[in-house]
Design an enzyme around this catalytic site. Structure first.
Site, mmCIF file in Angstrom:
data_model
loop_
_atom_site.group_PDB
_atom_site.id
_atom_site.type_symbol
_atom_site.label_atom_id
_atom_site.label_comp_id
_atom_site.label_asym_id
_atom_site.label_seq_id
_atom_site.Cartn_x
_atom_site.Cartn_y
_atom_site.Cartn_z
ATOM 1 N N LYS A 12 24.242 17.707 8.207
ATOM 2 C CA LYS A 12 24.631 16.293 8.032
ATOM 3 C C LYS A 12 25.904 16.174 7.214
ATOM 4 O O LYS A 12 26.119 16.953 6.287
ATOM 5 C CB LYS A 12 23.525 15.541 7.283
ATOM 6 C CG LYS A 12 22.238 15.391 8.043
ATOM 7 C CD LYS A 12 21.234 14.655 7.175
ATOM 8 C CE LYS A 12 19.884 14.545 7.843
ATOM 9 N NZ LYS A 12 18.878 13.990 6.913
ATOM 10 N N HIS A 61 11.602 7.187 0.610
ATOM 11 C CA HIS A 61 11.566 8.317 -0.333
ATOM 12 C C HIS A 61 10.815 7.932 -1.612
ATOM 13 O O HIS A 61 10.007 8.703 -2.122
ATOM 14 C CB HIS A 61 12.990 8.728 -0.739
ATOM 15 C CG HIS A 61 13.816 9.333 0.352
ATOM 16 N ND1 HIS A 61 15.079 8.887 0.667
ATOM 17 C CD2 HIS A 61 13.590 10.375 1.193
ATOM 18 C CE1 HIS A 61 15.594 9.625 1.637
ATOM 19 N NE2 HIS A 61 14.715 10.533 1.985
ATOM 20 N N SER A 87 18.096 7.067 5.938
ATOM 21 C CA SER A 87 19.290 6.865 5.116
ATOM 22 C C SER A 87 20.457 6.452 6.001
ATOM 23 O O SER A 87 21.248 5.571 5.637
ATOM 24 C CB SER A 87 19.630 8.155 4.361
ATOM 25 O OG SER A 87 18.569 8.499 3.503
HETATM 26 N N1 COA Z 1 10.436 7.020 4.766
HETATM 27 C C1 COA Z 1 11.535 6.663 5.410
HETATM 28 N N2 COA Z 1 12.547 7.500 5.694
HETATM 29 C C2 COA Z 1 12.435 8.774 5.302
HETATM 30 C C3 COA Z 1 11.315 9.224 4.606
HETATM 31 C C4 COA Z 1 10.283 8.292 4.332
HETATM 32 N N3 COA Z 1 9.180 8.644 3.704
HETATM 33 N N4 COA Z 1 11.468 10.536 4.363
HETATM 34 C C5 COA Z 1 12.642 10.895 4.887
HETATM 35 N N5 COA Z 1 13.225 9.828 5.442
HETATM 36 C C6 COA Z 1 14.489 9.844 6.162
HETATM 37 C C7 COA Z 1 15.689 10.044 5.294
HETATM 38 O O1 COA Z 1 16.235 8.824 4.878
HETATM 39 C C8 COA Z 1 16.604 10.854 6.163
HETATM 40 O O2 COA Z 1 17.386 10.027 7.005
HETATM 41 P P1 COA Z 1 18.772 10.558 7.676
HETATM 42 O O3 COA Z 1 18.392 11.621 8.672
HETATM 43 O O4 COA Z 1 19.343 9.347 8.298
HETATM 44 O O5 COA Z 1 19.615 11.110 6.549
HETATM 45 C C9 COA Z 1 15.655 11.684 7.005
HETATM 46 O O6 COA Z 1 14.445 10.970 7.002
HETATM 47 C C10 COA Z 1 15.344 13.021 6.402
HETATM 48 O O7 COA Z 1 16.122 13.250 5.276
HETATM 49 P P2 COA Z 1 15.663 13.708 3.866
HETATM 50 O O8 COA Z 1 14.202 13.535 3.649
HETATM 51 O O9 COA Z 1 16.564 13.065 2.853
HETATM 52 O O10 COA Z 1 15.936 15.215 3.918
HETATM 53 P P3 COA Z 1 16.584 16.173 4.962
HETATM 54 O O11 COA Z 1 15.723 16.295 6.183
HETATM 55 O O12 COA Z 1 18.005 15.868 5.145
HETATM 56 O O13 COA Z 1 16.406 17.463 4.043
HETATM 57 C C11 COA Z 1 16.472 19.733 3.455
HETATM 58 C C12 COA Z 1 16.429 18.706 4.564
HETATM 59 C C13 COA Z 1 17.535 19.414 2.403
HETATM 60 C C14 COA Z 1 15.130 19.804 2.749
HETATM 61 C C15 COA Z 1 16.774 21.055 4.185
HETATM 62 O O14 COA Z 1 17.993 20.907 4.880
HETATM 63 C C16 COA Z 1 16.905 22.220 3.215
HETATM 64 O O15 COA Z 1 15.889 22.745 2.800
HETATM 65 N N6 COA Z 1 18.144 22.607 2.863
HETATM 66 C C17 COA Z 1 18.380 23.704 1.941
HETATM 67 C C18 COA Z 1 18.846 24.970 2.688
HETATM 68 C C19 COA Z 1 17.653 25.690 3.261
HETATM 69 O O16 COA Z 1 16.815 26.221 2.557
HETATM 70 N N7 COA Z 1 17.596 25.705 4.595
HETATM 71 C C20 COA Z 1 16.486 26.254 5.306
HETATM 72 C C21 COA Z 1 15.287 25.370 5.170
HETATM 73 S S1 COA Z 1 14.272 25.355 6.560
#
Ligand code: COA
Length: 167
Positions: free
Chosen positions: A46, A22, A136
């Site tokens: 999650k 990140h 994560s």
């Molecule tokens: N390098 C290494 N790991 C990475 C990374 C990078 N550059 N970017 C992301 N990751 C990992 C994270 O650690 C995370 O791991 P995990 O699955 O073990 O937790 C995973 O990839 C992705 O997580 P993260 O980037 O933290 O975000 P997310 O995918 O959980 O986020 C939201 C999703 C919050 C953006 C989405 O759920 C959202 O928009 N929620 C709001 C409600 C909404 O509007 N919903 C409709 C949207 S379509």
């Protein structure tokens, strides 16, 4: 005099917790915008370990180490991402892509967000190869089992992550 447009980007995620992957995306994306907002969200698919406040605190603690990231703000939000983006005055979302396996999920999110708000575009950064195996969840698992997480999360939050996972 012509008014200067302020370019605002939003980098959303659950950041549970922030990883070096990140942080790399934050560093690279911050150069593209006048202001980059790291949006801490609740991903309903999650079960999170760190509270929203703790996640924000860990990101702010990390940002404090990098004066060059002075244009990065951290904000938590509950609700739809597109509503947050509109409220922030932004129209660009930033996400990282680690591998082909991320593509389908990211495409679905980007299309859905575009469907809900035509003005919002998502740009993707290819995750640095050295972080491509990170997540994560995997870091939480290593920390929980007493493994070494140095090099996986920012140095300054290593103890916070270890302490939380040993609770
Ligand atoms: N390098 C290494 N790991 C990475 C990374 C990078 N550059 N970017 C992301 N990751 C990992 C994270 O650690 C995370 O791991 P995990 O699955 O073990 O937790 C995973 O990839 C992705 O997580 P993260 O980037 O933290 O975000 P997310 O995918 O959980 O986020 C939201 C999703 C919050 C953006 C989405 O759920 C959202 O928009 N929620 C709001 C409600 C909404 O509007 N919903 C409709 C949207 S379509």
């Amino acid at each position: 005099m012509e008014e200067k447009t302020v370019r605002i980007g939003v980098y959303p995620g659950s950041f549970d917790p922030l990883t070096n992957g990140h942080l790399d995306i934050i560093k690279r994306a911050s150069k593209l915008f006048d202001k980059l907002i790291v949006g801490v969200f609740c991903n309903s698919a999650k079960k999170s370990i760190f509270s929203m406040e703790e996640r924000v605190e860990l990101i702010n603690k990390t940002l404090a180490v990098y004066p060059e990231l002075h244009n990065v703000d951290v904000i938590m939000f509950e609700g739809l991402l597109v509503d947050f983006v509109k409220k922030s005055g932004a129209s660009t979302l930033v996400r990282g892509l680690r591998a082909v396996s991320d593509y389908e999920y990211e495409l679905q999110m980007a299309m859905l967000n575009k469907h809900m708000c035509e003005d919002i575009d998502t740009i993707f950064f290819m995750t640095d190869i050295k972080n491509s195996f990170l997540s994560s969840s995997i870091i939480k698992d290593v920390a929980k089992n007493g493994g070494n997480i140095s090099g996986l999360v920012p140095e300054v939050i290593i103890d916070d992550v270890k302490n939380k996972m040993s609770e």
